[in-house]
Structure formats: C-alpha cells, structure tokens
Scaffold this motif. Sequence first.
Motif, PDB file in Angstrom:
ATOM      1  N   GLY A 112       5.034  -6.658 -13.527  1.00 51.58           N
ATOM      2  CA  GLY A 112       3.907  -5.954 -14.108  1.00 51.58           C
ATOM      3  C   GLY A 112       3.571  -4.698 -13.332  1.00 51.58           C
ATOM      4  O   GLY A 112       4.125  -4.428 -12.265  1.00 51.58           O
ATOM      5  N   ASP A 113       2.640  -3.909 -13.856  1.00 51.23           N
ATOM      6  CA  ASP A 113       2.240  -2.662 -13.223  1.00 51.23           C
ATOM      7  C   ASP A 113       1.566  -2.947 -11.885  1.00 51.23           C
ATOM      8  O   ASP A 113       0.671  -3.799 -11.784  1.00 51.23           O
ATOM      9  CB  ASP A 113       1.273  -1.893 -14.124  1.00 51.23           C
ATOM     10  N   LYS A 114       1.992  -2.207 -10.850  1.00 51.42           N
ATOM     11  CA  LYS A 114       1.461  -2.400  -9.501  1.00 51.42           C
ATOM     12  C   LYS A 114       0.627  -1.192  -9.070  1.00 51.42           C
ATOM     13  O   LYS A 114       0.713  -0.102  -9.661  1.00 51.42           O
ATOM     14  CB  LYS A 114       2.609  -2.593  -8.502  1.00 51.42           C
ATOM     15  N   LEU A 115      -0.150  -1.375  -8.022  1.00 52.52           N
ATOM     16  CA  LEU A 115      -0.901  -0.275  -7.434  1.00 52.52           C
ATOM     17  C   LEU A 115       0.061   0.755  -6.843  1.00 52.52           C
ATOM     18  O   LEU A 115       1.196   0.416  -6.463  1.00 52.52           O
ATOM     19  CB  LEU A 115      -1.832  -0.793  -6.338  1.00 52.52           C
ATOM     20  N   PRO A 116      -0.360   2.015  -6.741  1.00 49.14           N
ATOM     21  CA  PRO A 116       0.496   3.046  -6.144  1.00 49.14           C
ATOM     22  C   PRO A 116       0.961   2.641  -4.749  1.00 49.14           C
ATOM     23  O   PRO A 116       0.183   2.137  -3.942  1.00 49.14           O
ATOM     24  CB  PRO A 116      -0.429   4.269  -6.080  1.00 49.14           C
ATOM     25  N   GLY A 117       2.257   2.843  -4.484  1.00 44.44           N
ATOM     26  CA  GLY A 117       2.824   2.496  -3.191  1.00 44.44           C
ATOM     27  C   GLY A 117       3.347   1.083  -3.103  1.00 44.44           C
ATOM     28  O   GLY A 117       3.959   0.711  -2.101  1.00 44.44           O
ATOM     29  N   HIS A 118       3.106   0.288  -4.133  1.00 45.68           N
ATOM     30  CA  HIS A 118       3.603  -1.091  -4.146  1.00 45.68           C
ATOM     31  C   HIS A 118       4.560  -1.234  -5.318  1.00 45.68           C
ATOM     32  O   HIS A 118       4.137  -1.272  -6.483  1.00 45.68           O
ATOM     33  CB  HIS A 118       2.456  -2.081  -4.271  1.00 45.68           C
ATOM     34  N   ASP A 119       5.860  -1.293  -5.020  1.00 48.92           N
ATOM     35  CA  ASP A 119       6.853  -1.252  -6.087  1.00 48.92           C
ATOM     36  C   ASP A 119       7.783  -2.445  -6.080  1.00 48.92           C
ATOM     37  O   ASP A 119       8.924  -2.367  -6.535  1.00 48.92           O
ATOM     38  CB  ASP A 119       7.665   0.047  -5.987  1.00 48.92           C
ATOM     39  N   VAL A 120       7.318  -3.585  -5.535  1.00 43.74           N
ATOM     40  CA  VAL A 120       8.132  -4.796  -5.534  1.00 43.74           C
ATOM     41  C   VAL A 120       7.359  -5.912  -6.241  1.00 43.74           C
ATOM     42  O   VAL A 120       6.133  -5.853  -6.362  1.00 43.74           O
ATOM     43  CB  VAL A 120       8.501  -5.222  -4.092  1.00 43.74           C
ATOM     44  N   PRO A 121       8.066  -6.959  -6.710  1.00 43.04           N
ATOM     45  CA  PRO A 121       7.420  -7.995  -7.535  1.00 43.04           C
ATOM     46  C   PRO A 121       6.677  -9.059  -6.730  1.00 43.04           C
ATOM     47  O   PRO A 121       7.040 -10.235  -6.736  1.00 43.04           O
ATOM     48  CB  PRO A 121       8.597  -8.593  -8.314  1.00 43.04           C
ATOM     49  N   THR A 122       5.650  -8.640  -6.007  1.00 42.37           N
ATOM     50  CA  THR A 122       4.821  -9.590  -5.273  1.00 42.37           C
ATOM     51  C   THR A 122       3.345  -9.294  -5.520  1.00 42.37           C
ATOM     52  O   THR A 122       2.971  -8.181  -5.912  1.00 42.37           O
ATOM     53  CB  THR A 122       5.080  -9.529  -3.751  1.00 42.37           C
ATOM     54  N   GLN A 123       2.515 -10.302  -5.268  1.00 42.99           N
ATOM     55  CA  GLN A 123       1.064 -10.188  -5.333  1.00 42.99           C
ATOM     56  C   GLN A 123       0.489 -10.906  -4.123  1.00 42.99           C
ATOM     57  O   GLN A 123       0.782 -12.090  -3.899  1.00 42.99           O
ATOM     58  CB  GLN A 123       0.518 -10.822  -6.620  1.00 42.99           C
ATOM     59  N   ASP A 124      -0.307 -10.191  -3.320  1.00 48.21           N
ATOM     60  CA  ASP A 124      -0.930 -10.798  -2.141  1.00 48.21           C
ATOM     61  C   ASP A 124      -2.393 -11.116  -2.419  1.00 48.21           C
ATOM     62  O   ASP A 124      -3.102 -10.330  -3.067  1.00 48.21           O
ATOM     63  CB  ASP A 124      -0.870  -9.851  -0.938  1.00 48.21           C
ATOM     64  N   PRO A 313      -4.240  -6.455   0.740  1.00 46.76           N
ATOM     65  CA  PRO A 313      -4.822  -6.353  -0.597  1.00 46.76           C
ATOM     66  C   PRO A 313      -4.117  -5.312  -1.467  1.00 46.76           C
ATOM     67  O   PRO A 313      -4.126  -5.418  -2.694  1.00 46.76           O
ATOM     68  CB  PRO A 313      -6.274  -5.951  -0.313  1.00 46.76           C
ATOM     69  N   ALA A 314      -3.494  -4.298  -0.829  1.00 48.80           N
ATOM     70  CA  ALA A 314      -2.818  -3.243  -1.578  1.00 48.80           C
ATOM     71  C   ALA A 314      -1.540  -3.721  -2.252  1.00 48.80           C
ATOM     72  O   ALA A 314      -1.024  -3.048  -3.155  1.00 48.80           O
ATOM     73  CB  ALA A 314      -2.492  -2.064  -0.651  1.00 48.80           C
ATOM     74  N   HIS A 315      -1.006  -4.860  -1.838  1.00 48.38           N
ATOM     75  CA  HIS A 315       0.171  -5.440  -2.488  1.00 48.38           C
ATOM     76  C   HIS A 315      -0.313  -6.179  -3.729  1.00 48.38           C
ATOM     77  O   HIS A 315      -0.514  -7.390  -3.725  1.00 48.38           O
ATOM     78  CB  HIS A 315       0.898  -6.397  -1.548  1.00 48.38           C
ATOM     79  N   TYR A 334      -5.341  -1.415   6.513  1.00 46.73           N
ATOM     80  CA  TYR A 334      -4.243  -2.369   6.696  1.00 46.73           C
ATOM     81  C   TYR A 334      -2.898  -1.649   6.788  1.00 46.73           C
ATOM     82  O   TYR A 334      -2.033  -2.012   7.584  1.00 46.73           O
ATOM     83  CB  TYR A 334      -4.214  -3.375   5.538  1.00 46.73           C
ATOM     84  N   ARG A 335      -2.718  -0.625   5.940  1.00 45.26           N
ATOM     85  CA  ARG A 335      -1.452   0.107   5.947  1.00 45.26           C
ATOM     86  C   ARG A 335      -1.252   0.820   7.285  1.00 45.26           C
ATOM     87  O   ARG A 335      -0.172   0.745   7.890  1.00 45.26           O
ATOM     88  CB  ARG A 335      -1.423   1.124   4.809  1.00 45.26           C
ATOM     89  N   ALA A 336      -2.285   1.483   7.773  1.00 48.89           N
ATOM     90  CA  ALA A 336      -2.166   2.235   9.021  1.00 48.89           C
ATOM     91  C   ALA A 336      -1.924   1.318  10.217  1.00 48.89           C
ATOM     92  O   ALA A 336      -1.089   1.608  11.091  1.00 48.89           O
ATOM     93  CB  ALA A 336      -3.436   3.063   9.245  1.00 48.89           C
ATOM     94  N   LEU A 337      -2.628   0.191  10.279  1.00 53.17           N
ATOM     95  CA  LEU A 337      -2.483  -0.715  11.417  1.00 53.17           C
ATOM     96  C   LEU A 337      -1.144  -1.447  11.377  1.00 53.17           C
ATOM     97  O   LEU A 337      -0.547  -1.708  12.424  1.00 53.17           O
ATOM     98  CB  LEU A 337      -3.643  -1.708  11.440  1.00 53.17           C
ATOM     99  N   SER A 338      -0.665  -1.751  10.187  1.00 53.68           N
ATOM    100  CA  SER A 338       0.654  -2.367  10.072  1.00 53.68           C
ATOM    101  C   SER A 338       1.733  -1.399  10.533  1.00 53.68           C
ATOM    102  O   SER A 338       2.666  -1.775  11.250  1.00 53.68           O
ATOM    103  CB  SER A 338       0.904  -2.799   8.627  1.00 53.68           C
ATOM    104  N   ALA A 339       1.609  -0.138  10.139  1.00 53.01           N
ATOM    105  CA  ALA A 339       2.587   0.868  10.565  1.00 53.01           C
ATOM    106  C   ALA A 339       2.584   1.006  12.082  1.00 53.01           C
ATOM    107  O   ALA A 339       3.644   1.113  12.712  1.00 53.01           O
ATOM    108  CB  ALA A 339       2.278   2.206   9.903  1.00 53.01           C
ATOM    109  N   PHE A 340       1.401   0.977  12.688  1.00 56.45           N
ATOM    110  CA  PHE A 340       1.306   1.059  14.153  1.00 56.45           C
ATOM    111  C   PHE A 340       2.013  -0.129  14.802  1.00 56.45           C
ATOM    112  O   PHE A 340       2.817   0.041  15.727  1.00 56.45           O
ATOM    113  CB  PHE A 340      -0.173   1.082  14.575  1.00 56.45           C
TER     114      PHE A 340
END
Length: 360
Positions: A112-124, A313-315, A334-340
């Motif tokens: 299904g349609d995902k949020l921008p930046g999330h392009d794999v078939p998962t839901q968190d 949550p963005a996934h 979450y994205r910034a801290l994960s990247a760090f």
Amino acid sequence: MTYLRYSPDVETSEADEQKTIDGIIQGMTQQSEVVEKREQHAVRASHAKSSACVVGTLTVADDLPPELAQGLFATSGTYDVAIRFAQGPGETLGDRVSTHRGMAIKVFGVEGDKLPGHDVPTQDFVLATGRTFPSGTASGFLSDAKKIGTATPMPEGVKSAVSSMARNFNKVLSMFNTAYAKADFFGHPFSHPIGDDYFSQAPIRFGDHVAKIGAFPASQAQDALHEWQLDPHQDEDGFRHAAIGYFGEHEAVFELRAQLWANADTQPIEDASIEWPSQDSQYRTVATIRIPIQDAYKPERVRYFDEVMTFRPAHSLTAHQPLGSVMRARLQVYRALSAFRHRENGIAEENTADFAQIPA
C-alpha cells in the motif's frame, strides 16, 4: 456511535515548531554522545536496553465493522512480525532504574501507499507503557529532553533514587484513583514486561478515521504475571531474565486495539499528554499478536534487532500517518538519532524489509 473523520486540517502546527524539533535533535544527539563515550558504543537514544527480541504473527480480525476495517486492518490476514521489548532510558542501566518500557512492532509484507521516505512493505507500531506521552507537545518534548540531557552524566545511583521517588509518588496517587504520566515515565512499577499494556500514546491516522493504538496481554500465562515483582537488588538484568524465562515456557498473546477519535473537545490531536476518555470511545480489538515459545535473547538475533533494525513511526502506511505535535517531532528525531547511531557504530542503516533476514 459516530466517529470523527480524518482530514489534513485535523493537525495544527505549533509556532516555530521546526526550530523546536531541531532543538530536540541537537539535545538528544549530545545526550547520545555522552552515553557513547561512557559505554564505548552508540546505543538508542531511548529504549536502549532490550529485554526480549522475538518474532511472531499478527492476524487481523475477521468481519471488522467498517470504522475498524481501515488501512492495515481493511482485510483479514496474517502477517509476520518482529517485536523488541526494551527499557525506557537511552543508556544501559541496571533495573533498579525502572522507567517506562517499550514494545516496538514491525509488521512485514504490508503493501500500500507509504509515507515519504518509506518504500518497503513494512508497518511499524512504536508503543510504550503509559496511555499518554508526558510531554504532550513538541515544545514540552524539548523541555523534557533538556532535563534528561542534564541528568545523563549523573551517577546511576542518583537515577535510581529519582526513579524510586517517582514510583512511590504514583503509588500514593493511585490510592486516590489517579496517576501522573510523568511519574510513571520515570518510575514505572517493577512489573513483568510481558504482562504490561503498551500504547501509541499519541494518535495516528486510521484510514478514514483517527485512533490511538494499544497492545493488551491476552493469555492465561500473562494474566498470572500480574502479581510478579522484580527484586532489582537480586538481579540488575531481571526484566530481561524474566522475559527470557517466560518465552522459554509460554507463548504470549496481545490483542491490538484501536481507540477511535470521537470527540474533538475531549480527545485532542495536538496534546498527547491528555488521555482520551473511555466514555467517548473504547479500545476495540482489530488484530491478535501471537509470539510462540522461543529463545527470546539469541545473540545473533539480538545483535540484528539492537544494531541493524530501526523501529520508527515514520515506517508507515499513509493510512496510518502519525498525527499531532509529538508525532511530527518523532518523524524527524527518530531518523536523525538512528542515523547518528549507525554512523558512529560503522553499521549500515538498513530499512529492514525482509522477515527472512532475521537470524533464525
């Protein structure tokens, strides 16, 4: 009952919200740097210490009414899930510091349609103990993050004392049929992590509607955990050992429930510190999570869950877009801290999409 409908204008941004979010990222990154220096390893900025890393299934209930048959739950079916149970602090502490807990769920094979930046078939679904998020808004999140950052360099004994005071304060409040979310956040009871309820705390889009999500224990074996209490003086990793022991003998069952948005006055979107009254709408079951008997702390799997996997949550499907001030902050924080964390540890940040990648 009539439930309110989702539309883009259900959200209203705070003044200077991006500046606030940038401040959260800066402060929590600095906190992570302090912890990394002490532990010689970058850990999650929250929920650093895992207690169980398990796999199971999520089965969407049959014949849901139209208001619940939305998004992931629009049709019945069974999905593989990976679930990480963890303690709240963004550092590895002994269990004398019993704060809020987390239950992070990754659902695989979700199309299904995902949020921008999330392009794999998962839901968190990123859940925690406590029906509300104590900070309420992004500006409150920034204020609390600053306090936590100030406390990070302090000795563990000080953190244990603060946790104890908060826990005892909430015990007194419970005698008057009330509780203080921030006290529970810093001083959660010494209860069994597989017997706790877990919540999204802030709302998400629920297809045509809006909802908060909760996961509730639903087996006799979990019912028997209600009287369990950890003695932290006997075992500094007692929550982990309790979870490992449980999954070594029992399956766990959680009902995933949705509390639909029904009253804009009493169920605010922008203030996650306000509990949505049950008289306006109840939590209703939309799916069942089953976690079979397994080794809940296999070293190879723990390394994969703790080091490689990300739960955010963005996934998300567009149909389950996180909503409100706190959630808008989480999308970026979450994205910034994960990247760090991944950068500091020299590990590729993978948006894990394949259930088969999880070590057996």
